[in-house]
Design an enzyme around this catalytic site. Structure first.
Site, short mmCIF file in Angstrom:
data_model
loop_
_atom_site.label_atom_id
_atom_site.label_comp_id
_atom_site.label_asym_id
_atom_site.label_seq_id
_atom_site.Cartn_x
_atom_site.Cartn_y
_atom_site.Cartn_z
N GLU A 24 0.89 -1.23 0.12
CA GLU A 24 0.27 -0.41 0.22
C GLU A 24 0.34 0.96 -0.10
O GLU A 24 0.32 2.34 -0.47
CB GLU A 24 -1.06 0.28 1.33
CG GLU A 24 -0.51 0.13 2.81
CD GLU A 24 -1.15 -0.26 3.87
OE1 GLU A 24 -2.62 -0.39 3.69
OE2 GLU A 24 -0.95 0.10 4.54
N SER A 25 1.55 0.96 0.68
CA SER A 25 2.85 2.28 0.32
C SER A 25 3.29 2.22 -1.63
O SER A 25 3.79 3.46 -1.66
CB SER A 25 4.42 2.33 0.83
OG SER A 25 4.85 1.00 0.33
#
Lengths: 243, 275
Positions: free
Chosen positions: A43-44
């Site tokens: 998700e980064s």
């Protein structure tokens, strides 16, 4: 055994949204063993990361350096997750209930004055809603496996069959829950999680004792195959490389 | 055009008591030095906004700078809890902390709406979760074209955004690369912005995957080498994982935290404002 069983559930070519901790360990083990073409998405903002060690967090620099693409956080959620481009959401949980709902927000029924304040939602609610299916990996105990979660951070099967459709959630929800004792799957009739697989050396009674609801056992209960030498060696090598 | 200033000047001019402040950086490029400068300057009653309030906000909250936190995940990544955050929420120490809790997708879209000049954002999210019961900035909306029920979240338009980047030129054009998180959106959504950079250079060399914030989109730039430590700056230095682990014991007790503030944030001998 839990990491190995979870890794085995991931097969090649699938696009997998990976949470940190146990899911990340399992996904990296799968990529190193039977599923070299598994696509890891964090998700980064990394698509297709290929780290040669376990990342220390979802934003470890090695994930960006080895990715096919590095994108912004709004793009991860809006362009890639929300439209259903990701096959498997791979999540952990602090508390999980018999319909696979996940709590990572608060323990206790008073939100304003909780017994334990947990980190919160992060990306999990939309991962649980939008991936085609969800695998959960979590250690099993009476404290973590409860009849009903104190707070629904991420929806599993709601209060039973048909709830996801009513809520407008697009994916199939949790299809697999992998623990240190065995594997649970939702009953096709009720969506309640039932014990479907036992890890080597574990008895059904032991799993019942570590479950906070009256656990049902699948009539086709099977046994997890013991870890192979190759799996163990790869898991050790991954952990060693991460020190 | 962005003005090149010192860190102390930048914080002094752009961050005021009572402001809504967004300090972003998704694991990478977290503006730690600027956070400590805000503590040093004794700001109060801030509404702190951040997707992942990790150590940087634990420090600001413990120092009593914040009255409210808007966030989607609060923890010490890979280590455990934020003890100062928990002490403020559960015991009101050193000042009570109000929380407004979202998911990552909700927060990211709130910044996008803010950067886009729109009043709200729409997403397929939150359905069936308990978050809307406790967060009044999540509402249901019906699509006027399909009738689908969706979530609406209001735009975030902070008074000031603070981010860290790799480089700027002397005109104040900012270049960043690697994991770029939600920093560009946070700057564009905010009324004012302070960008701390590893270095100010005569000329920016193009880098693969870079994001440029043109000088005219930024208020102030300050050169702060190592300004993201203990997080990392791709191409400059690695993450200091030991610091994150040590923080768990420093942040756990009020005494050890206060001692840390006195020793590490204020120069020895400086009088420290206590609350």
């Amino acid at each position: 055994m839990m990491s190995i069983a979870a890794a085995r559930a991931l097969t090649g070519g699938k696009r997998c949204f990976v949470g940190i901790g146990l899911p990340s360990t399992a996904a990296n083990l799968a990529r190193r063993t039977h599923a070299p073409d598994l696509v890891l998405i964090y998700e980064s903002g990394t698509l297709g990361s290929k780290p040669d060690r376990l990342p220390a967090s979802i934003g470890d620099g090695i994930l960006a350096e080895t990715a096919d693409a590095v994108i912004s956080v709004p793009e991860v959620f809006n362009y890639w997750l929300q439209p259903g481009r990701i096959d498997i959401g791979f999540l952990g949980a602090a508390q999980l209930d018999k319909f696979g709902n996940i709590n990572t927000t608060v323990i206790g029924d008073d939100y304003a004055n909780p017994k334990v304040r947990l980190p919160g939602a992060g990306g999990a609610p939309e991962i649980a809603a939008s991936c085609r299916e969800v695998f959960v990996v979590v250690r099993q105990s009476k404290r973590s496996f409860v009849e009903q979660v104190d707070f629904v951070t991420s929806v599993g099967h709601g209060r039973g069959k048909g709830d996801r459709e009513r809520l407008g959630l697009r994916g199939a929800g949790p299809t697999l829950v992998i623990t240190d004792l065995g594997v649970l799957r939702p009953d096709p009739e009720t969506s309640e999680l039932v014990l479907s697989q036992l890890h080597p050396g574990v008895e059904v009674e032991q799993v019942r004792e570590a479950t906070g609801w009256e656990l049902k056992v699948s009539p086709e209960l099977s046994n997890t195959e013991a870890p192979t030498a190759e799996e163990l060696a790869n898991l050790r090598a991954l952990k060693e490389a991460s020190k | 055009m962005a003005e090149i200033v010192s860190l102390a000047d930048g914080v002094g001019r752009l961050v005021h008591d009572g402001d809504m402040v967004a300090m972003e950086g998704f694991t990478h490029l977290i503006p730690h030095a600027a956070g400590q400068e805000i503590i040093r300057q004794g700001r109060e009653n801030l509404t702190l906004v951040r997707m992942t309030p990790d150590i940087i906000y634990d420090q600001l909250i413990g120092a009593g700078c914040a009255r409210k936190l808007v966030f989607s995940w609060g923890g010490n990544p890979g280590v455990g809890s934020l003890h100062r955050f928990r002490d403020a929420v559960q015991n009101g120490w050193p000042v009570p902390l109000e929380i407004e809790e979202h998911s990552h997708a909700g927060m990211a879209n709130r910044y996008v709406a803010g950067a886009s000049g729109l009043p709200f954002a729409v997403l397929r999210g939150y359905s069936g979760t308990d978050l809307p019961k406790h967060t009044d900035t999540i509402k249901q909306i019906t699509c006027p074209f399909t009738g689908e029920r969706l979530a609406a979240v209001p735009a975030l338009n902070p008074d000031v955004a603070v981010i860290h980047a790799q480089r700027a030129d002397r005109a104040g054009n900012v270049q960043m690369w690697g994991l770029v998180g939600v920093q560009k959106e946070a700057v564009l959504a905010s009324r004012r912005s302070l960008v701390t950079v590893e270095e100010v250079v005569d000329e920016l060399e193009p880098v693969p995957g870079q994001v440029i914030l043109p000088s005219w989109a930024v208020t102030c730039v300050a050169e702060v080498p190592h300004g993201a430590h203990p997080s990392y700056a791709q191409g400059y230095y690695e993450r200091d994982n030991a610091y994150y682990e040590e923080w768990d014991s420093i942040g756990r007790k009020r005494d050890s935290f206060q001692e840390w503030v006195r020793e590490k944030v204020f120069a020895a001998g400086t009088e420290v404002k206590t609350r």
